[in-house]
Motif scaffolding. Structure first.
Motif: not given
Length: 441
Positions: A119, A202, A223
């Motif tokens: 991520v 994220h 999220v």
């Protein structure tokens, strides 16, 4: 197996039967999240002042502030932090190296693959308050950086209206690009949603109190999160070779986490069970964290007596405890016979506290039975395994095009079928019976 209450040498009190979830907590969390969503920094500042008496000019520490804070920490403490972070990092790197990108040719000219991509941004929550869990900085930030996360924003609550030096030093040394002194739901919401001064992340990782856990639950979907975590748990499986004093010490080491932390012993030895209870009563008398540990033991402590270790392993799997410690003559037998646990600690030389603080495995682990379906935080939590496909052979494309047409029409997906038909005709529009070309005139 069914637990026989008549063979319990110590039972949890009736107070242990509390309902899961707290509507008051959920409502409070929902309001904070809604306010941060609507008002951004203003709401974050308002709640930080109300809950933590903390409203600095900026919640994010600048480079000069971080440098000064780190310089205030004793060198021996910094050396210990670096050593522990190396243990965490080395194990995380070994985990990362076990994850391979894949590409295979499954049919002539047909290539399928997957890649493990980190991520881009992660948020790490480092608890403060009664127990500033500095070790959580190692577990969340170091692991994220080893995974390849570009931006890690780490946050921890103030300590009685001041910057907590050791936690900040740990966050910085772990590699966090952004260090915030901000706690509670307002911190989690700011990282998840973003504000005028905090960019959103994220994925959120790290333990916290009931409010932080509920905030992660409510924000999940907008999220990513590491996992849903509740009170710390320990379960010890012991045979007659176990030292009751050691068993008692290790149970209390986890009971001190909070008044709702279960501490459970499953043993084949009545002597070990009874002497462990006696030792706990003696040790609690002058234990500095007695008020917390004693309540946890009273309300959530249990000692089960079973006939065989196989029964002990079965009962242990039913608990699916966060931490399972094996104090038996052949501790590695549990590796083969148990399957539902967050982390396994084998033999008297190993203890759960090592995993919590220093040994290198991650201490962010599943609780409340979640070990039945997930492991704990690890380098893979910060990675996304994404697939790709490529057909290089036109005849293979035509073959799958015909197959796609047939299978799609079984499901009445004509659009899907036509996408396959185009490939079946090898990109020759004359071979597509349903295609009509408008008259150019």
């Amino acid at each position: 197996m069914t637990v026989d209450p008549q063979r319990m040498l110590k039972r949890p009190s009736s107070q242990a039967e509390a309902p899961i979830g707290d509507s008051e907590v959920a409502q409070t969390v929902a309001q904070v999240i809604a306010d941060v969503r609507a008002d951004g920094d203003e709401a974050v500042r308002r709640y930080s002042a109300a809950f933590d008496s903390w409203q600095p000019d900026s919640f994010r520490l600048g480079a000069a502030q971080i440098e000064a804070v780190v310089a205030s920490v004793p060198t021996t403490v910094l050396d210990d932090i670096r050593f522990v972070q190396k243990q965490v990092g080395d194990f995380a790197r070994a985990q990362r190296e076990s994850l391979r990108d894949v590409e295979v040719e499954t049919f002539p000219g047909v290539f399928l693959g997957h890649k493990n991509i980190p991520v881009s941004a992660a948020g790490a929550y480092i608890p403060g308050g009664r127990y500033p869990l500095t070790a959580s900085a190692h577990m969340t930030v170091v692991t994220a950086k080893v995974a390849g996360v570009d931006r890690v924003a780490a946050t921890t609550p103030p300590n009685q209206g001041a910057i907590p030096p050791v936690s900040v030093a740990a966050m910085h040394l772990a590699g966090a690009e952004e260090v915030y002194v901000l706690g509670g739901v307002q911190a989690v919401a700011a990282l998840a949603l973003g504000t005028e001064t905090i960019d959103p992340v994220h994925i959120l990782a790290g333990p916290g109190n009931a409010y932080v856990a509920e905030a992660k639950r409510q924000l999940f979907g907008e999220v990513g999160i590491d996992l849903f975590a509740g009170p710390t748990e320990v379960l010890i499986i012991a045979d007659d070779s176990a030292d009751p004093f050691v068993v008692a010490v290790d149970l209390l080491s986890q009971a001190e986490h909070g008044p709702d932390s279960p501490a459970v012993l499953v043993t084949t030895s009545e002597r070990v069970g009874r002497e462990t209870v006696e030792w706990i009563d003696r040790l609690l008398v002058d234990m500095p964290t007695r008020n917390i540990a004693a309540q946890a033991w009273r309300d959530h402590g249990a000692v089960h007596l079973v006939d065989t270790l196989d029964q002990a392993y079965t009962l242990g799997d039913q608990y699916a405890s966060e931490h399972v410690q094996i104090l038996t003559e052949q501790p590695r037998e549990a590796l083969e016979k148990m399957r539902d646990y967050g982390a396994l600690f084998l033999g008297e030389n190993t203890c759960v506290s090592f995993g919590d603080k220093v040994i290198g495995t991650n201490h962010v682990l599943p609780t409340q039975g979640a070990a039945r379906y997930t492991g704990g935080l690890w380098v893979g939590k910060y990675l996304r395994t994404v697939t790709y496909q490529e057909i290089r052979d036109r005849s293979s494309s035509a073959f799958f095009g015909e197959l796609c047409g047939r299978m799609s029409r079984l499901e009445n997906f004509e659009g899907h079928a036509r996408s396959g038909d185009v490939r079946a005709a090898e990109f020759d529009s004359a071979g597509i019976p349903w295609l009509t070309v408008p008259d150019a005139s």
